[in-house]
Design a protein around this motif. Structure first.
Motif, PDB file in Angstrom:
ATOM      1  N   SER B 119       0.838  -1.205   0.000  1.00 22.20           N
ATOM      2  CA  SER B 119       0.000   0.000   0.000  1.00 22.20           C
ATOM      3  C   SER B 119       0.865   1.244   0.000  1.00 22.20           C
ATOM      4  CB  SER B 119      -0.907   0.039   1.226  1.00 22.20           C
ATOM      5  OG  SER B 119      -1.696  -1.110   1.291  1.00 22.20           O
ATOM      6  N   PHE B 122       2.275   1.719  -3.502  1.00 27.77           N
ATOM      7  CA  PHE B 122       1.404   2.220  -4.571  1.00 27.77           C
ATOM      8  C   PHE B 122       0.824   3.595  -4.244  1.00 27.77           C
ATOM      9  CE2 PHE B 122      -2.027  -0.546  -2.632  1.00 27.77           C
ATOM     10  CZ  PHE B 122      -2.963   0.447  -2.401  1.00 27.77           C
ATOM     11  N   GLY B 126       1.701   5.921  -7.038  1.00 29.54           N
ATOM     12  CA  GLY B 126       0.486   6.249  -7.779  1.00 29.54           C
ATOM     13  C   GLY B 126       0.056   7.687  -7.559  1.00 29.54           C
ATOM     14  N   SER B 149      -0.305   4.345 -17.759  1.00 26.03           N
ATOM     15  CA  SER B 149      -1.207   3.808 -16.745  1.00 26.03           C
ATOM     16  C   SER B 149      -2.266   2.914 -17.384  1.00 26.03           C
ATOM     17  CB  SER B 149      -1.836   4.939 -15.936  1.00 26.03           C
ATOM     18  OG  SER B 149      -2.869   5.548 -16.658  1.00 26.03           O
ATOM     19  N   SER B 202       2.370  -3.591  -5.868  1.00 20.76           N
ATOM     20  CA  SER B 202       1.863  -2.228  -6.003  1.00 20.76           C
ATOM     21  C   SER B 202       1.531  -1.891  -7.450  1.00 20.76           C
ATOM     22  CB  SER B 202       2.878  -1.228  -5.447  1.00 20.76           C
ATOM     23  OG  SER B 202       3.969  -1.093  -6.334  1.00 20.76           O
ATOM     24  N   VAL B 203       2.194  -2.589  -8.391  1.00 18.98           N
ATOM     25  CA  VAL B 203       2.015  -2.231  -9.798  1.00 18.98           C
ATOM     26  C   VAL B 203       0.553  -2.277 -10.219  1.00 18.98           C
ATOM     27  CG1 VAL B 203       2.514  -2.926 -12.166  1.00 18.98           C
ATOM     28  CG2 VAL B 203       4.340  -2.847 -10.477  1.00 18.98           C
ATOM     29  N   PHE B 205      -1.951  -1.571  -8.589  1.00 18.42           N
ATOM     30  CA  PHE B 205      -2.748  -0.469  -8.034  1.00 18.42           C
ATOM     31  C   PHE B 205      -2.313   0.906  -8.550  1.00 18.42           C
ATOM     32  CE2 PHE B 205      -3.207  -3.848  -4.892  1.00 18.42           C
ATOM     33  CZ  PHE B 205      -4.574  -3.843  -4.696  1.00 18.42           C
ATOM     34  N   TRP B 206      -1.039   1.022  -8.900  1.00 17.28           N
ATOM     35  CA  TRP B 206      -0.490   2.294  -9.380  1.00 17.28           C
ATOM     36  C   TRP B 206      -1.397   3.052 -10.315  1.00 17.28           C
ATOM     37  CZ3 TRP B 206       4.874   1.628 -12.056  1.00 17.28           C
ATOM     38  CH2 TRP B 206       5.879   1.442 -11.081  1.00 17.28           C
ATOM     39  N   TYR B 209      -4.518   4.420  -9.071  1.00 17.62           N
ATOM     40  CA  TYR B 209      -4.360   5.563  -8.168  1.00 17.62           C
ATOM     41  C   TYR B 209      -3.812   6.785  -8.875  1.00 17.62           C
ATOM     42  CZ  TYR B 209      -6.005   3.221  -4.089  1.00 17.62           C
ATOM     43  OH  TYR B 209      -6.834   2.618  -3.189  1.00 17.62           O
TER      44      TYR B 209
END
Lengths: 371, 327, 353
Positions: B119, B122, B126, B149, B202-203, B205-206, B209
């Protein structure tokens, strides 16, 4: 836009004027405020309308003025039964409709119509103008002679729109034209009473006048009674034979046009009239009253007279005893005022202005001392 | 603020009780008989089954069983067969008869570290990218970032995980292969072992976000109060960070709160991809082995984690937006 | 504003003796549908300590003009041409940094909707104190004291405690007062009030308008008051510019505009509003039709599509030739001065009583 359209195509339903079409007694609407943890319970009420009495005669326009939160719009929605009253009684043409069911209301719904403030939000953007106006006829199963489409074209002409625009969508019209569509929809069922809630306040000045004239024509030529709700005192005066002034859920003064605007008795009516801006640099003959602060919350309204917290004449009695809405000595018939210490019936300038606002009072006092 | 927090915590307790109750009764009404699962091959004899029923407390009324179970979590309990189970007691595994709680405490640091680290990664990357895009609105950076993205939005952990291991760990040697953390004995090693898994997790979610942040910032920058701040002479930078970001942060936190579930989901997939030993593998094995007490425990544990994080998110939201705090 | 006795046909370039001088201002927005000519050749002047009312309906360009003066337009899609001179300083070509230093200090703005125009995330006090710290170099403590002082001046009860409230804890009228306090905190020379009372109730509107006027007399600030409501300017403005479709169509003292207007649009506006004392039996005299699109403004006089007097102008001039607004008192209309006077006396004035 044809302002000169005649209305002769409409069979005018003319109820004998003078008889009471709508009568409202002790009308109340409390909106519960829910709160509490996990299990919601009622922790208080917004007393939007709190004991209101008035009547509207057939063919007459009653204006309702007041500031935000005074309950004028809620009153309009109670009268049309878009909301269910908490207490009191609404009777239409002698019939009690306070708690009538949908079914019982059906025949009356067509006779009481509503015009809303926002001409953008109150028309379905996916329907053509034709189907918007024909909607009420379909719902109520009304088949006018010559068919619904012909009737819709007639209505469009009455409200000053091109009947050929039958198949257009609301977004193709300007704000003023959309409000005309709203009027046409309200007229579709030959109503006897129209509740107009701030019908022109979203419109530009030059367009406002077009719509006011249209409504006035409708009112006079078709003999439709109006409950005309607005915050603009001059427009209400122009449109209504009688006017009710509301403050925090109550009517503080009601009467015919001349009495309310020429000889008001309630201090709030005086304050409202004095605050109403006039496009005239020479109206210095009017009294100047500047209240302090804003309208209190309708959640915990002041005891006794609700205006007492902003009133310059308030005394102990005003906090303990609620003034009844009665005819004061010297008032015309039907001119009722709810005040223990009424003002003189004149709006002439006073010897000394009434300035309760602390900032204004401070600056003006300082200016007087050092001229 | 104190009142706000008490309300949230009380609310959370009620929610957790509801979750445990629902899961408990769900398992109870399942057609499979736990006693048969527990006794394996010896179940041909009805007396044996009955004995096991008694030993597991299954002959008691269901509300009694539920009450014993909940009580056990807080004060521990003696199982009907005399085994002692200290608090917090989640019972014994059907598969190996070991108490559940030590297994859980053994496994959760991996998952929690992944969830928190992922978390953090990202959010920083992000939100940072989104802010840069909003600042450079309409310029090259903004356009490149939004194209990237779009690509980022369509990748999966189990796809980029092995690729990232091959590239950054095997070939370049920049980062450690992922391994389970042991924060107590080796904090630095634990950290370096989590960098790659957290980044990979994290990728996914990046991109979301960064796009959300960009549009929230652009939206905020068009607000009336931004115009007011500029009209009183505040610099563009000040307005951007103090006014617009504050408004966007409230919404980003809300989105994060909604995403908490997927964050834990992502952590579990990442565990599998990197061969780590967290709650995810534990849960999968429990389901496959029909180990009901273990399933229950993992469920209650992750639900509690999400509820607690939700309180943290709500608190952060209340700190940012006074309208929530003061009404 | 200088009042010329004889209207001239061409605008005369004026020196910068006025405190604020706007000359031939053009503001255009590039949109997907084409170029919107939001302000189309506007000129006006404002003297120190005076109030200029800018009156117009939505889309008349009155708000855009003032965003241009403050330099608050979006530079990405807006083109500005012309001259804005504030106290001898040219603003249209000024750098963003220069404008930033002027905003809030020398010129400030009061916006319409105080609920959205104040940030919900910071206390009222902080929002008032911010520009004071930035422009006056005041410390946090000094700025806070100043904020309390300003809240007291605009009539907020218990300013020492209310200073720490958030905007949502204020009523509408109080928020508008706070906004005025924020605009005045650095004692600016120019305050632009954009529909400052439109969202308020009438009794509160009267309080706020009087407050602006009283504060102006105290501080000698110049005010531009933008409004659609002719009633609002009657007792607050000294001079008035009437805008229509991005242009100034008439200009004069408030008395000129309300008592002896010359432009058919001004007649229409006045005929559209009922008065508390006017006869109720005479219907209102609205302007037919609706305002033109600024994407494709009509050629010639922009008002000719709604004007009842087009026929009284010789030839086709209303449709082809753009009327010029003379310096000082005057109107941008092809009708002759005699025609204007006669029409007003015979047809318009009787309706306004």
């Amino acid at each position: 836009m044809s302002e000169q359209t005649t209305l002769d195509k409409v069979p005018a339903p003319r109820p004998a004027s003078g008889e009471k079409l709508l009568e409202v007694t002790g009308l109340q609407k409390y909106f519960p405020i829910n709160g509490g943890f996990i299990f919601q319970r009622r922790v208080g009420d917004v007393r939007a309308v709190d004991g209101v009495d008035f009547h509207i005669n057939a063919g007459e326009s009653l204006g309702m003025v007041g500031e935000s939160g005074c309950g004028k719009s809620t009153t309009g929605r109670l009268v049309t039964r878009l909301l269910e009253p908490t207490g009191g009684k609404v009777s239409y043409a002698g019939k009690d409709i306070t708690h009538s069911s949908r079914k019982e209301l059906a025949p009356i719904r067509s006779e009481i119509q509503m015009i809303f403030q926002d001409p953008y939000a109150s028309l379905n953007p996916r329907q053509t103008v034709g189907s918007i106006i024909a909607g009420p006829m379909e719902i109520n199963g009304i088949n006018p002679t010559g068919g619904r489409e012909r009737r819709v074209r007639e209505l469009l002409e009455i409200v000053g729109l091109n009947p050929e625009h039958y198949n257009r969508f609301p977004h193709e019209f300007s704000g003023g034209q959309r409000q005309r569509i709203g009027v046409a929809r309200a007229l579709a069922l030959d109503p006897k009473l129209i509740v107009a809630d701030e019908p022109v306040s979203a419109l530009d000045v030059s367009i406002q006048a077009q719509v006011v004239n249209l409504l006035q024509k409708v009112q006079q030529e078709l003999g439709i009674a109006f409950l005309f709700i607005a915050h603009d005192l001059a427009i209400v005066r122009h449109f209504s034979q009688r006017i009710a002034v509301m403050y925090l859920g109550k009517i503080v003064e009601i009467g015919d046009r001349e009495s309310i605007y020429g000889g008001p008795r309630h201090p709030y009516t005086h304050a409202l009239l004095s605050s109403s801006p006039e496009a005239d640099p020479d109206d210095d003959g009017r009294e100047r009253i500047r209240l302090a602060g804003d309208v209190p919350s309708p959640i915990n309204p002041p005891s006794g007279c609700r205006f007492r917290t902003r009133c310059w004449k308030a005394q102990d009695k005003c906090a303990t005893e609620e003034p009844p809405l009665v005819r004061l000595g010297g008032n015309a018939e039907g001119h009722l005022t709810a005040c223990h210490f009424p003002e003189e019936p004149t709006i002439e300038a006073r010897e000394e202005d009434i300035v309760l606002d602390p900032a204004l009072a401070a600056i003006e006092e300082a200016a007087d001392e050092t001229p | 603020m104190l009142r706000f927090l008490t309300r949230r915590v009380l609310g959370a307790i009620v929610i957790l009780l509801a979750i445990t109750a629902v899961t408990y009764f769900l398992f109870f009404v399942l057609p499979s008989d736990p006693a048969r699962l527990a006794c394996g091959k010896n179940c041909s004899n009805p007396d044996v089954v009955k004995a096991i029923h008694h030993r597991m407390g299954l002959d008691l009324p269901v509300y009694q069983q539920y009450w014993d179970y909940i009580r056990g979590i807080f004060v521990g309990r003696h199982m009907p067969d005399g085994q002692n189970c200290p608090a917090p007691c989640f019972g014994f595994s059907f598969v190996n008869d070991q108490p559940i709680w030590p297994t859980l405490t053994d496994r959760y640091p991996t998952t929690l570290s992944l969830a928190v680290g992922g978390s953090a990664a990202f959010l920083v990357i992000g939100v940072g990218l989104g802010m840069l895009s909003a600042w450079q609105q309409g310029k090259t950076f903004d356009r490149v970032a939004s194209s990237i993205s779009l690509v980022g939005n369509s990748v999966q952990i189990y796809f980029i995980g092995p690729l990232a291991i091959a590239l950054f760990a095997d070939n370049l040697g920049w980062l450690d292969h992922g391994h389970d953390p042991t924060w107590g004995s080796d904090p630095t090693g634990s950290f370096s072992g989590l960098v790659l898994p957290c980044l990979v997790m994290s990728v996914i979610f990046w991109s979301n976000y960064s796009r959300q942040t960009r549009s929230l910032m652009v939206e905020q920058l068009a607000e009336d109060h931004i115009r007011t701040a500029r009209a009183k002479g505040m610099s563009s930078r000040y307005v951007f960070f103090r006014y617009a970001l504050r408004g966007a942060a409230a919404s980003i936190i809300t989105i994060f709160g909604i995403d908490l579930g997927s964050v834990f989901g992502g952590a579990i997939i990442t565990e599998a991809t990197f061969g780590l030993h967290g709650l995810g593998t534990l849960a999968v094995n429990a389901v496959l082995g029909l180990d009901l007490p273990m399933e229950m425990a993992v469920m209650i544990f992750s639900a509690s984690a999400i509820v607690i994080f939700n309180i943290l998110v709500d608190t952060a939201y209340a700190i940012i937006d006074p309208r929530i705090r003061l009404s | 504003m200088t009042i010329l006795t004889k209207p001239e046909a061409e605008p005369v370039p004026q020196g910068s003796e006025h405190f604020l001088s706007v000359r031939d201002l053009y503001v255009q927005f590039a949109t997907e549908d084409g170029t919107v000519k939001a302000v189309d050749g506007l000129s006006f002047d404002l003297d120190r300590g005076k109030t200029l009312g800018i009156v117009g309906e939505s889309g008349s360009g009155k708000s855009v003009t003032n965003m241009a003066i403050l330099g608050l337009h979006n530079p990405r899609n807006t083109t500005i041409a012309g001259e804005i001179v504030l106290d001898g300083q040219e603003l249209t070509g000024a750098s963003p940094k220069t404008l930033e230093k002027l905003r809030g200090k020398k010129m400030s703005m009061v916006f319409q909707d105080s609920l959205t125009a104040l940030s919900p995330y910071y206390t009222v006090g902080r929002q008032i104190a911010e520009p004071y710290m930035k422009h006056m170099g005041a410390s946090k403590k000094e700025a806070r004291d100043r904020a309390v002082e300003m809240l007291r001046r605009v009539g907020i009860p218990q300013p020492q405690t209310r200073v720490d409230d958030y905007p949502h804890q204020f009523s509408g009228g109080m928020r508008q007062r706070a906004m005025i306090a924020m605009a005045l905190v650095c004692d600016p020379d120019l305050v632009i009030a954009d529909e400052p009372t439109t969202a308020l109730d009438v009794t509160v509107q009267a309080q706020i308008l009087d407050l602006l006027k009283d504060l102006q007399q105290e501080s000698g600030t110049s005010i531009i008051l933008i409004t659609h409501d002719l009633g609002v300017i009657a007792h607050t403005a000294d001079d008035v510019v009437v805008m229509y479709a991005g242009r100034a169509v008439e200009r004069g003292t408030v008395r000129d505009i309300l008592k002896t207007p010359e432009h058919p649009y001004a007649w229409g506006l006045l005929g559209s509003i009922p008065r508390l004392s006017s006869s109720v039996d005479v219907p209102l005299a609205p302007i037919p039709g609706s305002p033109p699109s600024l994407l494709n403004p009509p050629p010639g006089c922009p008002f000719h599509t709604r004007c009842a007097f087009v026929d009284q102008v010789e030839g086709d001039r209303c449709r082809t030739e753009r009327p010029v607004l003379p310096e000082g008192r005057g109107s941008a209309c092809h009708l002759t001065a005699d025609q204007k006077r006669d029409i007003f006396i015979e047809q318009i004035q009787p309706r306004l009583r």
